[in-house]
Design an enzyme around this catalytic site. Sequence first.
Site, PDB file in Angstrom:
ATOM      1  N   ASP A  33       0.856  -1.190   0.000  1.00  0.00           N
ATOM      2  CA  ASP A  33       0.000   0.000   0.000  1.00  0.00           C
ATOM      3  C   ASP A  33       0.887   1.234   0.000  1.00  0.00           C
ATOM      4  O   ASP A  33       1.527   1.534   1.013  1.00  0.00           O
ATOM      5  CB  ASP A  33      -0.901   0.017   1.245  1.00  0.00           C
ATOM      6  N   LYS A  50     -10.270   0.487  -1.282  1.00  0.00           N
ATOM      7  CA  LYS A  50     -10.016   0.150   0.118  1.00  0.00           C
ATOM      8  C   LYS A  50     -10.322   1.353   0.998  1.00  0.00           C
ATOM      9  O   LYS A  50      -9.798   2.439   0.788  1.00  0.00           O
ATOM     10  CB  LYS A  50      -8.573  -0.295   0.318  1.00  0.00           C
ATOM     11  N   LYS A  63      -7.066   3.607  -2.318  1.00  0.00           N
ATOM     12  CA  LYS A  63      -7.315   3.510  -0.875  1.00  0.00           C
ATOM     13  C   LYS A  63      -7.478   4.902  -0.285  1.00  0.00           C
ATOM     14  O   LYS A  63      -6.761   5.835  -0.656  1.00  0.00           O
ATOM     15  CB  LYS A  63      -6.146   2.768  -0.228  1.00  0.00           C
TER      16      LYS A  63
END
Length: 233
Positions: A100, A193, A164
Amino acid sequence: MKGDIIMSLTKHELAKYMDHTLLKADATQAQIQAIIDEAKEYDFASICVNPYWVAYGAEQLKDTEVNVCTVIGFPLGANTTAVKVAETIDAIENGATEVDMVINIGELKGGNDRMVTDEIAQLAKAAHDRHAILKVIIETALLTKEEIVRASKDTLNGGADFVKTSTGFSTSGAKAEDVKLMRETVGPDLGVKASGGIHSRAEADAMIAAGATRLGVSASVAIMNDEVSDSNY
């Protein structure tokens, strides 16, 4: 209809939305082991830990279906691209299968979408060449709605696997309205996300209803047991 689907999620199905997260700077090995044990018990999608703990987590989870996720350029996103690429490769070599990354937020806000997209593309290649997936943290709390749309498009154009919301270390975390905007921008195929400030099953359901396909939470166990947590992430 979407609400009906959420309400009908089994605990196992809900668990597969969860990146069980511990990113605090003072996390000890005992605390990392605790989330590993919880991830095994509930069969979460992954644990999400700082890069130092990736190798340990990968060894502990090698005979399970729980993935190891880590963070890149965290939490500010202001590292050089070369450093982020090196971090990505190192993390994957240590056993991460999901990474990430935080975008360069200043460049996004300054209108330099070419730089943002190119950086995402470089990390996506590094990840995909090594059979890992890339999630892109855009830090929605620091962005306008127009910037959220641009950052989401940059993520899509850069070839990442997920966009995200948040690091969980900024001024606020995920908001369902931002998740909905991100989903509308990237369409049905890219993962979304939601992370940061999700404390309860109701909040998790709201994120899924808005279009999230993964949740980054430290309150995973509380959510699974339909309790409310005071966790920050």
